[in-house]
Design an enzyme around this catalytic site. Structure first.
Site, PDB file in Angstrom:
ATOM      1  N   TYR A 143       0.824  -1.212   0.000  1.00 56.45           N
ATOM      2  CA  TYR A 143       0.000   0.000   0.000  1.00 56.45           C
ATOM      3  C   TYR A 143       0.865   1.272   0.000  1.00 56.45           C
ATOM      4  CZ  TYR A 143      -4.014  -2.970   1.237  1.00 56.45           C
ATOM      5  OH  TYR A 143      -4.996  -3.921   1.250  1.00 56.45           O
ATOM      6  N   LYS A 188       3.792 -15.323   2.612  1.00 61.15           N
ATOM      7  CA  LYS A 188       3.763 -16.106   1.364  1.00 61.15           C
ATOM      8  C   LYS A 188       5.222 -16.375   0.998  1.00 61.15           C
ATOM      9  CE  LYS A 188       1.383 -17.846  -2.119  1.00 61.15           C
ATOM     10  NZ  LYS A 188       0.519 -19.039  -1.986  1.00 61.15           N
ATOM     11  N   ASP A 220      -2.606 -18.402   2.026  1.00 58.99           N
ATOM     12  CA  ASP A 220      -3.744 -19.129   1.454  1.00 58.99           C
ATOM     13  C   ASP A 220      -4.258 -20.179   2.438  1.00 58.99           C
ATOM     14  OD1 ASP A 220      -1.229 -20.139   1.001  1.00 58.99           O
ATOM     15  OD2 ASP A 220      -1.606 -20.838  -1.025  1.00 58.99           O
ATOM     16  N   ASP A 244      -5.182  -6.863   5.962  1.00 57.72           N
ATOM     17  CA  ASP A 244      -6.404  -6.175   5.557  1.00 57.72           C
ATOM     18  C   ASP A 244      -7.479  -7.208   5.250  1.00 57.72           C
ATOM     19  OD1 ASP A 244      -8.161  -4.259   4.763  1.00 57.72           O
ATOM     20  OD2 ASP A 244      -7.079  -3.647   2.961  1.00 57.72           O
ATOM     21  N   ASP A 248     -10.738  -8.799   8.035  1.00 61.41           N
ATOM     22  CA  ASP A 248     -12.160  -8.750   7.685  1.00 61.41           C
ATOM     23  C   ASP A 248     -12.764 -10.146   7.675  1.00 61.41           C
ATOM     24  OD1 ASP A 248     -12.155  -6.042   7.492  1.00 61.41           O
ATOM     25  OD2 ASP A 248     -12.984  -5.954   5.471  1.00 61.41           O
TER      26      ASP A 248
END
Ligand code: NAD
Length: 350
Positions: A143, A188, A220, A244, A248
């Site tokens: 970001y 990852k 994942d 992020d 959620d």
């Protein structure tokens, strides 16, 4: 009796309604820790655009920086929605506050209440006993990396330094010590170089915390495990983009967005505490918003920034008690108003 300074940023929509109840509740429990809160309120977001023509008026950042903690409601609403890049937007206030206060770690606890297991999209036997904390890195990663377009090609870059990884990992390990003593670091590392550095630095921090168990998990797999066996997690620490998405996903476990608190912490200076939900324009002004997410954010504020663990515990116990008795705001299928819920929590937090 010690005095602490808290900046209140009610914001827009239901923000002032839910923040008002949290303030009453904090005042009610603060004597448990022999403390008095000096409140200072400021306009931010859409209401500040209306009055001052900017989402973060002059002096607000300085007031926050000089305080012990900041409690925010929510900002935004359709009135200020714009696609014009030159027009001020309410959420600019939040981004500026996070950057200005150096808030690099976002903490979101997820602990579904037994009386509300039915509200979760997951089956009760899957969520029973879930009590996890997502620690998300907030100021680095993709970001904030270099991004751009070249002809028909676009790119975003993910960069992390050891220091950025270390400081958020330390927040996760220190949190784990006060909980069940387990950290799951999500990355990852089978594909990304930044993830391999992440894993390496997290291992170093782990070596300094021999009492905390560390597991590494690929993102994942973590996305699957969060919905198949959420109760196995204690503290999850991860970088900005993965955090992020996973925070959620984890939030959905508890069913209602009106229950979820959050904290954003930096190395020094005040923390920023706010509910996960937004300004809910669809129910603004009706007195039916659920104030629990903001009250639980205030409990985090008492614990992390104001050294007031008794008050924090009293608020958390009160929420448990009141929900356990079946009292519920409309989002939870009940008829209790925002103010009535504040009254109920105060009576249970005595
Ligand atoms: P939202 O969280 O405001 O609302 C989503 C749904 O949840 C709505 O139906 C709302 O009524 C309900 N809801 C939310 N909080 C509730 C509560 N405490 N009690 C009962 N019901 C509640 O999300 P949205 O509709 O996508 O966004 C509305 C505005 O809020 C937008 O302008 C958005 O930009 C802003 N927003 C702000 C923040 C923030 O300030 N941190 C976060 C998210 C969204």
């Amino acid at each position: 009796m010690r005095e602490v300074r808290v900046v209140l940023l009610p914001g827009d929509g239901i923000g002032p309604e839910v923040v008002g109840e949290a303030r009453r509740l904090v005042d009610h429990v603060s004597n448990l820790d022999d403390m008095r809160v000096m409140w200072e309120s400021h306009a931010v977001g859409g209401c500040a655009i209306d009055t001052y023509d900017k989402p973060l008026p002059d002096g607000v950042m300085e007031a926050c920086a000089a305080s012990h903690a900041v409690l925010l409601g929510a900002v935004g609403g359709p009135k200020w929605d714009t696609t014009d890049p030159d027009k001020p937007r309410p959420e600019q206030a939040l981004l500026a506050l996070r950057a200005g206060l150096g808030l690099f770690a976002n903490l979101r606890p997820v602990k579904p209440f037994p009386s509300l297991y039915e509200a979760s999209p997951l089956r009760t036997e899957r969520i029973e006993g879930t009590d996890l904390l997502v620690v998300r890195e907030l100021t680095g990663g993709i970001y904030f990396g270099k991004s751009g377009r070249e002809g028909d090609m676009a790119y975003d870059t993910c960069t992390y330094t050891r220091e950025e990884i270390r400081r958020v990992a330390e927040v996760a390990f220190e949190s784990a010590i006060t909980r069940r003593g387990k950290v799951t670091s999500v990355d990852k590392a089978n594909v990304l170089e930044s993830s391999r550095l992440w894993r390496d630095e997290v291992n170093r921090v782990a070596a300094e915390h021999p009492d905390v168990e560390l597991e590494h998990m690929l993102v994942d797999n973590a996305a699957m495990q969060l919905v198949s066996r959420p109760s196995d997690f204690d503290v999850i620490v991860t970088e900005n983009l993965f955090g992020d998405i996973l925070s959620d996903e984890a939030a959905m476990i508890s069913g209602s967005i009106g229950l979820l608190p959050s904290a954003s912490l930096g190395g020094h200076g005040p923390g920023l505490y706010e509910p996960v939900h937004g300004s809910a324009p669809d129910i603004t002004g009706q007195g039916i918003a659920n104030p629990i997410a903001t009250c639980l954010s205030a409990a985090m504020m008492l614990r992390y920034s104001l050294d007031a663990p008794r008050g924090a515990q009293a608020i958390e116990n009160a929420v448990n008690t009141i929900l356990g008795m079946g009292h519920a705001t409309r989002d939870l299928g009940g008829t209790v108003s925002t103010h009535e819920m504040g009254d109920l929590l105060m009576s249970a937090a005595s």
